[in-house]
Design an enzyme around this catalytic site. Structure first.
Site, short mmCIF file in Angstrom:
data_model
loop_
_atom_site.label_atom_id
_atom_site.label_comp_id
_atom_site.label_asym_id
_atom_site.label_seq_id
_atom_site.Cartn_x
_atom_site.Cartn_y
_atom_site.Cartn_z
CB THR A 188 0.90 -8.23 85.03
OG1 THR A 188 1.36 -6.97 85.47
CG2 THR A 188 -0.48 -8.49 85.60
NE ARG A 216 1.01 2.54 87.25
CZ ARG A 216 0.89 1.35 86.70
NH1 ARG A 216 1.14 0.27 87.40
NH2 ARG A 216 0.52 1.23 85.45
CB VAL A 217 -3.32 2.09 91.82
CG1 VAL A 217 -4.21 0.86 91.61
CG2 VAL A 217 -3.00 2.27 93.31
CG ASP A 219 -4.42 -2.78 84.01
OD1 ASP A 219 -3.22 -2.60 84.34
OD2 ASP A 219 -4.80 -3.75 83.33
CB THR A 239 -0.90 -8.46 81.13
OG1 THR A 239 0.44 -7.97 81.29
CG2 THR A 239 -0.98 -9.29 79.86
N GLY A 240 -0.75 -5.22 80.47
CA GLY A 240 -0.33 -4.21 79.51
C GLY A 240 -0.11 -2.90 80.21
N1 ASP Z 1 -0.98 -3.77 83.80
C1 ASP Z 1 0.09 -3.69 84.76
C2 ASP Z 1 0.16 -2.30 85.32
O1 ASP Z 1 0.05 -1.35 84.57
C3 ASP Z 1 1.42 -4.01 84.20
C4 ASP Z 1 1.51 -5.31 83.48
O2 ASP Z 1 0.53 -5.81 82.94
O3 ASP Z 1 2.61 -5.86 83.47
O4 ASP Z 1 0.40 -2.18 86.50
#
Ligand code: ASP
Length: 323
Positions: A188, A216-217, A219, A239-240
Site C-alpha cells: 500500500t 472487501r474494503v 482500512d 499500512t498493514g
Molecule cells: N492496509 C491495506 C489493506 O488492508 C493493505 C496494506 O497496507 O498493504 O487493504
C-alpha cells in the site's frame, strides 16, 4: 526555518535483505528517493500539503513496484479493486473511494470527491460513474494487471489463502487461523505532509490483499482508520493488515490520544501499534504532528519509507535497522 515536512510509505511487512535482493532493493530505494524529492521540491516552493500528498500518492500509484494503481494486487476473481482516501487537516475535509474498478489514479478520484464536498466516500461501479462524470481518466481494469500480480494470485489461490503484498518468497508459508500468512508483506502507498503554512494532509491508496473476497474494503479508505489529518494534532497514513487497523481505528486513536490524552506523537503511535499487535495484526504508519515531529513506526520487519524532517535531509529506508 521552513515548517515543511514530508513522509511517504510504500507498505510494511516481512521485508528483509535476503529475499529482496540488491537489485530490487536498489529499485525501491531509487523510486522512493525520486518521488519524495519531487514532493519535497513542491512543498519548498509553496505547494499546499493537500496538493503534495495527492501528487506523491499519484506518483506511487504510477510505479508498478507498489500495490496501488498500475501493478495493484488482484482479488479472488482476478479483478483489481482499489481503495483510496485523502484528508485535509485544515477543516477535516475528506474524500474516499472503495472497490473502484476503473479510475487510472484512485487518489485523483478521492481528491475530486473531497473538492466536490457533497459526500465523503463513493464505492464500486458508482464511484466509476462519478469519475466519468468528472472527466477523471479511466482505463479498462486489465490495464492495472501485471504478470507478477497474476502469478501472485494463482499462488494464493492454489494455497487457498488471502495474502498481502510483497510476497515474492511466498513458498508454502504457514497460514494463521484468520487465513493469512505471517509471511505476508504489504505494498500500500501513502503520504503525509505539513506545508509552509503549517497545514497537515494525508493520503493513502491500495489494491488491498491478493485473493481478497470481491467487495472487501480495507482500512486505507476509511477516514480515521488508515487515513487521518487534523491541523490541531496529526496526519497519519497507515499500512498493514487492514482488518486490525479498522478495529483499532488507528488514525483517529492517535489523534484522540494527542488531543484528549495529552500524549506526544511517539507515545500515541506506540500505544496504538501495540494494540494492533496485541490483537494479532502488524504493519506500520507514517505521521507528522502539528509541532512538526515526523515519525514512521512499524511492528513488522520492514517498511518502504522516505521522509524529510526538521533537518531538511531526505532519507530513504526499508528495513528495521537502516534508519
Ligand atoms: N492496509 C491495506 C489493506 O488492508 C493493505 C496494506 O497496507 O498493504 O487493504
Amino acid at each position: 526555518m521552513t515548517l515543511a515536512r514530508i513522509a511517504l510509505h510504500g507498505g510494511a511487512g516481512v521485508i528483509d535483505r535476503q529475499h529482496l535482493g540488491p537489485e530490487r532493493e536498489a529499485r525501491y530505494r531509487g523510486e522512493l528517493q525520486r518521488i519524495a524529492a519531487a514532493a519535497w521540491a513542491r512543498l519548498e516552493t509553496g505547494a499546499s500539503a493537500l496538493d503534495v500528498v495527492e501528487s506523491a500518492v499519484r506518483d506511487l500509484e504510477n510505479c508498478p513496484l507498489f500495490n496501488a494503481g498500475h501493478g495493484a494486487v488482484l482479488n479472488h476473481d482476478g479483478v483489481v479493486e482499489q481503495d483510496a482516501a485523502i484528508m485535509d487537516g485544515r477543516q477535516r475535509a475528506a474524500g474516499a473511494v472503495a472497490a473502484a474498478l476503473r479510475p487510472r489514479n484512485p487518489i485523483a478520484l478521492a481528491r475530486r470527491i473531497l473538492d466536490d464536498g457533497q459526500h465523503v466516500m463513493l464505492v464500486g461501479p458508482n464511484a466509476d460513474r462519478f469519475a466519468e462524470s468528472c472527466g477523471i481518466p479511466r482505463v479498462d481494469n486489465t490495464w492495472f494487471i501485471t504478470p507478477d500480480r497474476q502469478a501472485q494470485l494463482e499462488m494464493a489461490r492454489a494455497e487457498g489463502r488471502v495474502s498481502l503484498d510483497h510476497d515474492q518468497h511466498a513458498g508454502p508459508a504457514p497460514v494463521t487461523a484468520s487465513g493469512h500468512s505471517p509471511d505476508d508483506k504489504r505494498g500500500t502507498v501513502g503520504a503525509v505532509a505539513r506545508d509552509a503554512h503549517g497545514h497537515l494532509a494525508a493520503a493513502t491508496s491500495t489494491g488491498g490483499m491478493t485473493n481478497k473476497r470481491p467487495g472487501r474494503v480495507g482500512d486505507s479508505p476509511l477516514i480515521g482508520a488508515g487515513t487521518w489529518a487534523d491541523d490541531a494534532t496529526v496526519c497519519v497514513s497507515a499500512t498493514g493488515h487492514g482488518e486490525y487497523f479498522i478495529r483499532c481505528v488507528v488514525g483517529h486513536d492517535i489523534h484522540a490520544r494527542i488531543a484528549y490524552g495529552g500524549q506526544d506523537l511517539r507515545s500515541a503511535c506506540g500505544a496504538v501499534l501495540d494494540r494492533v499487535a496485541a490483537m494479532g495484526g502488524d504493519g506500520g504508519l507514517i505521521a507528522i504532528a502539528a509541532n512538526g515531529e515526523v515519525l514512521l513506526p512499524f511492528n513488522s520487519a520492514g517498511m518502504y519509507r522516505a521522509w524529510v524532517a526538521a533537518d531538511g535531509v531526505l532519507r530513504v529506508a526499508i528495513y528495521g535497522d537502516d534508519d
